[in-house]
Structure formats: structure tokens, C-alpha cells
Motif scaffolding. Structure first.
Motif, PDB file in Angstrom:
ATOM      1  N   VAL A 194       0.854  -1.183   0.000  1.00  0.00           N
ATOM      2  CA  VAL A 194       0.000   0.000   0.000  1.00  0.00           C
ATOM      3  C   VAL A 194       0.887   1.227   0.000  1.00  0.00           C
ATOM      4  O   VAL A 194       1.843   1.319   0.782  1.00  0.00           O
ATOM      5  N   GLY A 195       0.581   2.166  -0.886  1.00  0.00           N
ATOM      6  CA  GLY A 195       1.427   3.353  -1.005  1.00  0.00           C
ATOM      7  C   GLY A 195       1.152   4.371   0.087  1.00  0.00           C
ATOM      8  O   GLY A 195       0.049   4.887   0.201  1.00  0.00           O
ATOM      9  N   PHE A 196       2.186   4.668   0.901  1.00  0.00           N
ATOM     10  CA  PHE A 196       2.049   5.663   1.973  1.00  0.00           C
ATOM     11  C   PHE A 196       3.283   6.550   2.003  1.00  0.00           C
ATOM     12  O   PHE A 196       4.405   6.095   1.760  1.00  0.00           O
ATOM     13  N   ASP A 197       3.070   7.801   2.312  1.00  0.00           N
ATOM     14  CA  ASP A 197       4.154   8.689   2.722  1.00  0.00           C
ATOM     15  C   ASP A 197       3.594   9.571   3.835  1.00  0.00           C
ATOM     16  O   ASP A 197       2.407   9.494   4.172  1.00  0.00           O
ATOM     17  N   ASN A 198       4.434  10.404   4.424  1.00  0.00           N
ATOM     18  CA  ASN A 198       3.986  11.193   5.575  1.00  0.00           C
ATOM     19  C   ASN A 198       2.901  12.192   5.212  1.00  0.00           C
ATOM     20  O   ASN A 198       2.014  12.472   6.015  1.00  0.00           O
ATOM     21  N   THR A 199       2.952  12.719   3.992  1.00  0.00           N
ATOM     22  CA  THR A 199       1.917  13.673   3.573  1.00  0.00           C
ATOM     23  C   THR A 199       0.568  12.986   3.468  1.00  0.00           C
ATOM     24  O   THR A 199      -0.447  13.488   3.970  1.00  0.00           O
ATOM     25  N   LYS A 200       0.531  11.830   2.808  1.00  0.00           N
ATOM     26  CA  LYS A 200      -0.729  11.084   2.691  1.00  0.00           C
ATOM     27  C   LYS A 200      -1.238  10.665   4.065  1.00  0.00           C
ATOM     28  O   LYS A 200      -2.437  10.736   4.345  1.00  0.00           O
ATOM     29  N   ALA A 201      -0.332  10.207   4.912  1.00  0.00           N
ATOM     30  CA  ALA A 201      -0.733   9.779   6.254  1.00  0.00           C
ATOM     31  C   ALA A 201      -1.360  10.934   7.023  1.00  0.00           C
ATOM     32  O   ALA A 201      -2.392  10.769   7.694  1.00  0.00           O
TER      33      ALA A 201
ATOM     34  N   ARG B 222     -20.721  -5.750  27.665  1.00  0.00           N
ATOM     35  CA  ARG B 222     -20.613  -4.300  27.632  1.00  0.00           C
ATOM     36  C   ARG B 222     -21.867  -3.642  27.038  1.00  0.00           C
ATOM     37  O   ARG B 222     -21.941  -2.417  26.997  1.00  0.00           O
ATOM     38  N   ILE B 223     -22.813  -4.457  26.567  1.00  0.00           N
ATOM     39  CA  ILE B 223     -24.007  -3.900  25.937  1.00  0.00           C
ATOM     40  C   ILE B 223     -25.238  -4.463  26.640  1.00  0.00           C
ATOM     41  O   ILE B 223     -25.588  -5.633  26.469  1.00  0.00           O
ATOM     42  N   ALA B 224     -25.892  -3.656  27.432  1.00  0.00           N
ATOM     43  CA  ALA B 224     -27.090  -4.081  28.149  1.00  0.00           C
ATOM     44  C   ALA B 224     -28.314  -3.918  27.256  1.00  0.00           C
ATOM     45  O   ALA B 224     -28.318  -3.115  26.323  1.00  0.00           O
ATOM     46  N   PRO B 225     -29.369  -4.673  27.525  1.00  0.00           N
ATOM     47  CA  PRO B 225     -30.618  -4.478  26.778  1.00  0.00           C
ATOM     48  C   PRO B 225     -31.082  -3.028  26.849  1.00  0.00           C
ATOM     49  O   PRO B 225     -31.024  -2.398  27.912  1.00  0.00           O
ATOM     50  N   GLY B 226     -31.493  -2.515  25.711  1.00  0.00           N
ATOM     51  CA  GLY B 226     -31.928  -1.124  25.637  1.00  0.00           C
ATOM     52  C   GLY B 226     -30.833  -0.128  25.328  1.00  0.00           C
ATOM     53  O   GLY B 226     -31.106   1.063  25.161  1.00  0.00           O
ATOM     54  N   SER B 227     -29.574  -0.596  25.227  1.00  0.00           N
ATOM     55  CA  SER B 227     -28.456   0.318  24.968  1.00  0.00           C
ATOM     56  C   SER B 227     -28.543   0.917  23.573  1.00  0.00           C
ATOM     57  O   SER B 227     -28.932   0.255  22.603  1.00  0.00           O
ATOM     58  N   LEU B 228     -28.133   2.176  23.467  1.00  0.00           N
ATOM     59  CA  LEU B 228     -27.983   2.826  22.175  1.00  0.00           C
ATOM     60  C   LEU B 228     -26.546   2.594  21.720  1.00  0.00           C
ATOM     61  O   LEU B 228     -25.598   3.106  22.319  1.00  0.00           O
ATOM     62  N   VAL B 229     -26.398   1.798  20.667  1.00  0.00           N
ATOM     63  CA  VAL B 229     -25.083   1.434  20.138  1.00  0.00           C
ATOM     64  C   VAL B 229     -24.889   2.134  18.800  1.00  0.00           C
ATOM     65  O   VAL B 229     -25.760   2.070  17.925  1.00  0.00           O
ATOM     66  N   VAL B 230     -23.755   2.793  18.647  1.00  0.00           N
ATOM     67  CA  VAL B 230     -23.449   3.503  17.414  1.00  0.00           C
ATOM     68  C   VAL B 230     -22.218   2.878  16.775  1.00  0.00           C
ATOM     69  O   VAL B 230     -21.177   2.721  17.427  1.00  0.00           O
ATOM     70  N   LEU B 231     -22.346   2.514  15.508  1.00  0.00           N
ATOM     71  CA  LEU B 231     -21.265   1.907  14.739  1.00  0.00           C
ATOM     72  C   LEU B 231     -20.876   2.880  13.631  1.00  0.00           C
ATOM     73  O   LEU B 231     -21.740   3.348  12.880  1.00  0.00           O
ATOM     74  N   ALA B 232     -19.579   3.196  13.510  1.00  0.00           N
ATOM     75  CA  ALA B 232     -19.188   4.230  12.547  1.00  0.00           C
ATOM     76  C   ALA B 232     -17.749   4.035  12.107  1.00  0.00           C
ATOM     77  O   ALA B 232     -16.996   3.230  12.673  1.00  0.00           O
ATOM     78  N   GLY B 233     -17.373   4.810  11.091  1.00  0.00           N
ATOM     79  CA  GLY B 233     -15.995   4.774  10.638  1.00  0.00           C
ATOM     80  C   GLY B 233     -15.841   5.415   9.279  1.00  0.00           C
ATOM     81  O   GLY B 233     -16.756   6.030   8.747  1.00  0.00           O
ATOM     82  N   PHE B 234     -14.625   5.254   8.726  1.00  0.00           N
ATOM     83  CA  PHE B 234     -14.357   5.758   7.383  1.00  0.00           C
ATOM     84  C   PHE B 234     -13.508   4.746   6.643  1.00  0.00           C
ATOM     85  O   PHE B 234     -12.930   3.832   7.241  1.00  0.00           O
ATOM     86  N   ALA B 235     -13.429   4.912   5.330  1.00  0.00           N
ATOM     87  CA  ALA B 235     -12.737   3.945   4.496  1.00  0.00           C
ATOM     88  C   ALA B 235     -11.597   4.591   3.736  1.00  0.00           C
ATOM     89  O   ALA B 235     -11.656   5.766   3.365  1.00  0.00           O
ATOM     90  N   GLY B 236     -10.549   3.791   3.483  1.00  0.00           N
ATOM     91  CA  GLY B 236      -9.453   4.204   2.639  1.00  0.00           C
ATOM     92  C   GLY B 236      -8.813   5.492   3.090  1.00  0.00           C
ATOM     93  O   GLY B 236      -8.421   5.665   4.241  1.00  0.00           O
ATOM     94  N   ALA B 237      -8.705   6.439   2.170  1.00  0.00           N
ATOM     95  CA  ALA B 237      -8.114   7.741   2.484  1.00  0.00           C
ATOM     96  C   ALA B 237      -9.168   8.757   2.870  1.00  0.00           C
ATOM     97  O   ALA B 237      -8.888   9.947   2.936  1.00  0.00           O
ATOM     98  N   GLY B 238     -10.399   8.275   3.114  1.00  0.00           N
ATOM     99  CA  GLY B 238     -11.489   9.158   3.499  1.00  0.00           C
ATOM    100  C   GLY B 238     -12.561   9.271   2.440  1.00  0.00           C
ATOM    101  O   GLY B 238     -13.421  10.151   2.524  1.00  0.00           O
ATOM    102  N   GLU B 239     -12.551   8.372   1.448  1.00  0.00           N
ATOM    103  CA  GLU B 239     -13.531   8.474   0.362  1.00  0.00           C
ATOM    104  C   GLU B 239     -14.927   8.027   0.753  1.00  0.00           C
ATOM    105  O   GLU B 239     -15.879   8.218  -0.004  1.00  0.00           O
ATOM    106  N   MET B 240     -15.088   7.454   1.931  1.00  0.00           N
ATOM    107  CA  MET B 240     -16.414   7.091   2.419  1.00  0.00           C
ATOM    108  C   MET B 240     -16.429   7.152   3.943  1.00  0.00           C
ATOM    109  O   MET B 240     -15.441   6.809   4.593  1.00  0.00           O
TER     110      MET B 240
END
Length: 337
Positions: free
Chosen positions: A217-224, A307-325
Motif C-alpha cells: 500500500v502506497g504511503f508517505d507522511n503527507t498522505k498519512a 458491555r451492551i445491556a438491553p436497551g443500549s444505544l449502540v453507534v457503529l461508525a468509521g471511514f474507508a481508505g483515504a477518506g472516500e467514504m
């Protein structure tokens, strides 16, 4: 609108555990990425064997789900959605092979390839729409990260970024039900960032051409740095948007689970959202960056750890690649009527 629920999730980690010291013995003091905070190594990661395919890992995760719900539940799914980070066969996803192994005959098989690190919330968004609009009853979501072997190649393992990824898989059962309703989802595309994701080979060949150079995978400090800045911004944005749709704020979140590219971004997201780090669950030090499998694997481990009790509000999130999604899903765990 018909409620759709995330019923259960199960995961599988290959048995081959590799510690930080494996990469330390190969590290190069002149590596320009050596001190970049994006590539600080986790304590451990797991690797699939050379022979283990993405379908193999998914099948193992599916066994755990079948033990709890019976093989018939998996065999009778209407929709099968899969993602395999390292395709087992060029041109093809793993969906048909996974269906064959499970003995399933789904009405629809969808192989996603654009979700990458945030593919699980993306899958939940798609499954929710399909089950609501097309009348299907159940969907099985399957995610495999088996690309770790790329980063142990002799020429690649000397780079700082090679020490972060690990392997694993997860499967999840989604159904038209109000048992654990998916309250809202959001997928946001940022195509302007797509060019920052690329594959490199030292001899300049294209990855499909004959040669001996190792794919990396192509990386340099600027991309990182660009990835850190984008990721820090777009994940809290999509989380807040989803919470706004359900008329909640961050203080109402019982557990946040994101993809886990590194400790820096995990910390940044907790800080930006103002959420207690204890409510931001991850498995980074045990499994490293699991790419698309990170969210469902961590969700499974959070459930195992009570760690998840009944009735808990669970949020799943993230991003992909270099931020394209970026993507997010909010779930009321076992909060149905």
C-alpha cells in the motif's frame, strides 16, 4: 416503515498470534514513517495462514452464529452480502462460495467492494433498505479481512505501516423485526479523496503483470497526515448526523464502536465527540487494524464482555481508505417492543 434489526453477530480470529517484536526485528531506522503516529504498532495481531481464504474465515465465523441460532437460520437467508478484503479469485467476490458452504439459496447475493474499513455500517444501510423495500425477511452480512499476509512479505515487513493490520472475520444476522432495531443509517461518499489510495510495486509494474516485486500500500507522511485530518473530521460528522436523525445526542450513546486504524484516530474521535473513552470500545491491541472486520469483530467482543445491556444505544461508525467514504448506524440493542 417496517423495522429492521441487527439480531446477532459472531466473529473468528485465526489462531496465529504475532506480537510487536516480530516487526521490530525487521524495522529500518531510516524509514520515514517510523515515528508517524498513524503507524504505532498494536501489541498483537492475528494472521490467516497462506492457505486460508476469505471464504474460509467467513465460514468459521458463521459456525459460531449457527451454534446459537441453528444452521437453518443461515441456510434460509433471503439476502447474502459479503466483503472480502483480499479476493480469493480475481474478478469475483466471495458471495457464491459462501452461499455454497452454508447450503444457502438466497434470492440476492451482493458482493461489496467499496466499503473497505467502514463496510459493516455500509452493509447495515443496504440490508435495511433491501428488507424494508423488497419484502425479504433476513440478510446475512459477511466480512473478511485476510490481507494481513501482504504485510509480512520480506520487503514490506520492514516498513512501519506493515505492523498495524491484522486478520479476522465476522458475520451478522439482520432480520425484519423490532428485536434490536436499526434506528438510522448514513453513508457519505467523498470521491475527491479516492486518488490517495494506491498500490505500489518497487519495479513499477502493474499488480497483475508478471514480476517479483512485492505488492504494498502506497504511503508517505503527507498522505498519512491527510488521512488523519480527514478521518478525524468526517467520522464525528456522520455520527452527529445519524444521532440528529433519531433526536439524540452524543450523551445518549451507551457504546460507540468504530473502525480502528490506529490509537491516534480512536483518541481523536472520542475527544471530538466528547464521549468517555470507556464508552468507545475497540480490540486494537489484541487484533490491530482489522479494516472492514474491525467494527463487527469489536461488536462481537463487546457483547461477549457484557458491555451492551438491553436497551443500549449502540453507534457503529468509521471511514474507508483515504477518506472516500464514511458511514454510521445507530442500533437500539434488544430495545424492541
Amino acid at each position: 416503515m417496517k423495522p429492521v434489526s441487527l439480531i446477532d453477530v459472531a466473529s473468528y480470529q485465526p489462531p496465529d498470534q504475532v506480537g510487536r517484536e516480530y516487526f521490530e526485528q525487521y524495522s529500518r531506522p531510516d524509514d520515514p514513517l517510523l515515528r508517524n503516529p498513524m503507524f504505532r504498532a498494536p501489541e498483537f495481531r492475528r494472521y490467516a495462514s497462506r492457505e486460508q481464504t476469505g471464504a474460509d474465515l467467513i465460514e468459521q465465523a458463521a459456525h459460531a452464529l449457527a451454534e446459537r441460532h441453528g444452521t437453518g437460520v443461515l441456510r434460509d437467508v433471503d439476502v447474502l452480502i459479503t466483503y472480502n478484503a483480499l479476493p480469493d479469485v480475481p474478478f469475483l467476490g466471495s458471495g457464491a462460495e459462501v452461499a455454497r458452504r452454508l447450503g444457502a439459496q438466497p434470492e440476492s447475493i451482493v458482493d461489496l467492494h467499496n466499503g473497505h474499513c467502514v463496510v459493516f455500517p455500509h452493509m447495515l444501510d443496504l440490508a435495511r433498505k433491501v428488507l424494508q423495500e423488497q419484502g425479504a425477511r433476513t440478510a446475512l452480512l459477511c466480512v473478511s479481512q485476510n490481507a494481513g499476509k501482504i504485510f509480512t512479505q520480506p520487503g514490506v515487513r520492514t516498513s512501519a505501516h506493515a505492523s498495524v493490520p491484522g486478520d479476522g472475520a465476522a458475520v451478522a444476522l439482520v432480520a425484519a423485526s423490532d428485536e434490536s432495531p436499526i434506528l438510522a443509517t448514513k453513508v457519505q461518499h467523498h470521491p475527491e479523496f479516492a486518488p490517495d489510495v494506491n498500490i505500489t510495486l518497487a519495479d513499477g509494474r502493474l499488480y497483475w503483470e508478471p514480476g517479483t516485486a512485492e505488492m504494498d500500500v502506497g504511503f508517505d507522511n503527507t498522505k498519512a497526515q491527510n488521512v488523519i485530518e480527514r478521518g478525524t473530521k468526517i467520522v464525528p460528522e456522520v455520527v452527529r448526523e445519524v444521532l440528529g436523525r433519531i433526536e439524540h445526542d452524543v450523551a445518549d450513546v451507551d457504546l460507540l464502536i468504530t473502525n480502528q486504524p490506529n490509537r491516534l484516530l480512536l483518541r481523536n474521535w472520542s475527544r471530538d465527540l466528547g464521549i468517555d473513552p470507556a464508552k468507545h470500545f475497540d480490540t486494537f491491541d489484541s487484533y490491530g487494524n482489522l479494516f472492514g472486520a474491525g467494527v463487527p469483530v469489536s461488536l462481537d467482543h463487546a457483547l461477549r464482555a457484557d458491555r451492551i445491556a438491553p436497551g443500549s444505544l449502540v453507534v457503529l461508525a468509521g471511514f474507508a481508505g483515504a477518506g472516500e467514504m464514511s458511514a454510521c448506524a445507530a442500533i437500539r440493542w434488544q430495545g424492541g417492543n
